[in-house]
Design a protein around this motif. Structure first.
Motif, PDB file in Angstrom:
ATOM      1  N   LYS A 194     -23.106  11.047 -50.824  1.00  0.00           N
ATOM      2  CA  LYS A 194     -22.859  10.394 -51.673  1.00  0.00           C
ATOM      3  C   LYS A 194     -21.139   9.410 -52.260  1.00  0.00           C
ATOM      4  N   ALA A 195     -21.148  10.875 -52.317  1.00  0.00           N
ATOM      5  CA  ALA A 195     -19.433  10.754 -52.594  1.00  0.00           C
ATOM      6  C   ALA A 195     -18.124   9.831 -51.765  1.00  0.00           C
ATOM      7  N   ALA A 196     -18.622   9.838 -50.371  1.00  0.00           N
ATOM      8  CA  ALA A 196     -17.826   8.847 -49.458  1.00  0.00           C
ATOM      9  C   ALA A 196     -17.880   7.157 -49.998  1.00  0.00           C
ATOM     10  N   ASN A 197     -19.501   7.030 -50.764  1.00  0.00           N
ATOM     11  CA  ASN A 197     -19.572   5.812 -51.044  1.00  0.00           C
ATOM     12  C   ASN A 197     -19.253   5.194 -52.438  1.00  0.00           C
ATOM     13  N   VAL A 231     -11.667   4.337 -46.753  1.00  0.00           N
ATOM     14  CA  VAL A 231     -11.745   3.235 -48.045  1.00  0.00           C
ATOM     15  C   VAL A 231     -13.181   3.233 -48.406  1.00  0.00           C
ATOM     16  N   PRO A 232     -13.828   2.867 -49.537  1.00  0.00           N
ATOM     17  CA  PRO A 232     -15.839   3.034 -49.968  1.00  0.00           C
ATOM     18  C   PRO A 232     -15.486   1.468 -49.434  1.00  0.00           C
ATOM     19  N   THR A 254     -27.358  11.140 -44.834  1.00  0.00           N
ATOM     20  CA  THR A 254     -28.840  11.580 -45.069  1.00  0.00           C
ATOM     21  C   THR A 254     -29.564  11.879 -44.349  1.00  0.00           C
ATOM     22  N   PRO A 255     -29.806  11.841 -43.130  1.00  0.00           N
ATOM     23  CA  PRO A 255     -30.408  12.243 -41.709  1.00  0.00           C
ATOM     24  C   PRO A 255     -30.436  13.793 -41.848  1.00  0.00           C
ATOM     25  N   GLN A 256     -28.666  14.434 -41.669  1.00  0.00           N
ATOM     26  CA  GLN A 256     -27.938  15.586 -41.547  1.00  0.00           C
ATOM     27  C   GLN A 256     -28.883  16.612 -42.460  1.00  0.00           C
ATOM     28  N   LEU A 267     -16.834  15.248 -52.255  1.00  0.00           N
ATOM     29  CA  LEU A 267     -16.329  15.295 -51.397  1.00  0.00           C
ATOM     30  C   LEU A 267     -15.992  16.717 -50.768  1.00  0.00           C
ATOM     31  N   LEU A 268     -16.537  16.653 -49.031  1.00  0.00           N
ATOM     32  CA  LEU A 268     -16.823  17.802 -48.124  1.00  0.00           C
ATOM     33  C   LEU A 268     -14.901  18.270 -48.010  1.00  0.00           C
TER      34      LEU A 268
END
Length: 353
Positions: free
Chosen positions: A55-58, A86-87, A115-117, A164-165
């Motif tokens: 969810k972090a990138a959102n 940029v979200p 989500t699927p990953q 964030l990754l």
């Protein structure tokens, strides 16, 4: 493309980054945990950390420099990327070095496969917390993805503050490092979108191609398309798209085991070999294919009246298994014309969460 030697096993040492910098051109990372893997929390805690990362990138804007490395056999290649996210706008990725240096790719929001990953990752592997480390000057939680036998298949460094990754290492079945992507520097203060990203955001914000539901896979097979539901050992089909029309239709099939991604392009016809500049022939999965040892890796060959192209960050054994499972023929393979439409998704694999 810069060639580099290949480090050793994940299961012999947690932090491969402690070996000399001159040997592996290691990324900016200073370990602050023990030198060997040790589970420090429950699976539930690890899943929570990965969910936060998805969810972090959102909600988090950032810009930074990322190095991506891939090892093929005992050698490999590296590429440096400048990433600006940029979200609500998307991600601008510029190849600063290596193959395609200078190329700018805009990835709209909506291409995320997080989500699927994440679902496939937790279904296929046991995820556990494995300590903390400092990546690019930021404190990170470490999460390991382990096989049923307890072998580390992937390691994730997740920013403690944002989720964030920051870094991802992928290991092959023999425990050797196969892929690495990591930020060497990152700034999470700027939210201003580049002009090119703003223009892109005003257009098509979804993934390229027309989405086809997984429930229609049977119809595609009846129409003569291959469309396997699973490739290699545990790479499941989770996205199907089509581009072009009538005789020029091609399919873009996306598979994942939760760690790596296999992007398969299936296109009817026999294409011109003369466009294969920069490719070389190699035996993969017992079949002669055209190959480019880039990041990500690209392979193409001809089946009966169909050209298959695979673009992937998966380890060598999974790639070989995939080639064996897809149709092949003795005829001379041609080139593919529509793979570029999927490059935005491919580039975004460096940041799957």
């Amino acid at each position: 493309m810069t060639m580099v030697d290949r480090p050793g096993s994940a299961n012999r040492s947690v932090y491969l980054l402690v070996v000399p910098l001159a040997v592996f051109l290691l990324l900016a990372c200073t370990p602050v945990a023990e030198a060997r893997a040790k589970e420090t929390g429950s699976e539930h805690e690890a899943v929570e950390l990965l969910t936060k990362a998805a969810k972090a990138a959102n909600r988090t804007a950032y810009r930074g420099v990322q190095e991506v490395r891939a090892w093929y056999g005992r050698s490999g290649c590296t590429q440096t990327l400048r990433v600006h996210h940029v979200p609500g706008r998307g991600t601008e990725i510029t190849a600063a070095s290596g193959t395609g240096a200078g190329r700018v790719t805009n990835v709209p929001d909506g291409l995320s496969a997080a989500t699927p990953q994440l679902q496939l990752l937790t279904a296929n592997y046991r995820v556990v917390r494995a300590g903390v480390a400092s990546i690019a000057g930021r404190l990170a939680e470490i999460v390991d993805a382990k096989s049923a036998a307890g072998e580390v298949r992937a390691r994730y460094w997740l920013d403690r503050a944002t989720g964030l990754l920051l870094r991802r290492d992928v290991f092959d079945e023999d425990g050797r490092l196969a892929r690495r992507s990591a930020f060497t520097s990152i700034d999470m203060r700027s939210r201003e979108a580049p002009q090119e990203m703003q223009v892109a955001a005003g257009g098509d914000r979804g993934p390229s191609g027309r989405e086809i539901s997984l429930g229609r896979v049977g119809e595609l097979r009846s129409a003569g398309w291959t469309v396997p539901k699973r490739l290699a050992d545990r790479f499941d089909l989770y996205d199907v798209r089509s581009t072009g029309h009538a005789a020029n239709t091609s399919l873009h099939l996306t598979y994942s085991d939760g760690i790596s991604v296999l992007s398969v392009f299936e296109q009817r016809g026999h294409l011109d070999e003369s466009h294969l500049v920069g490719w070389h022939t190699a035996k993969v999965g017992g079949r002669t294919v055209y190959l480019r040892d880039t990041v990500p890796r690209q392979l193409t060959w001809a089946g009966p009246g169909t050209v298959f192209t695979v673009v992937t960050d998966a380890p060598d054994r999974a790639v070989g298994s995939t080639v064996r499972m897809l149709p092949g023929a003795e005829e001379r393979p041609g080139f593919w014309a529509r793979v570029a439409r999927g490059l935005a998704r491919i580039v975004s694999w460096c940041n799957p969460f």
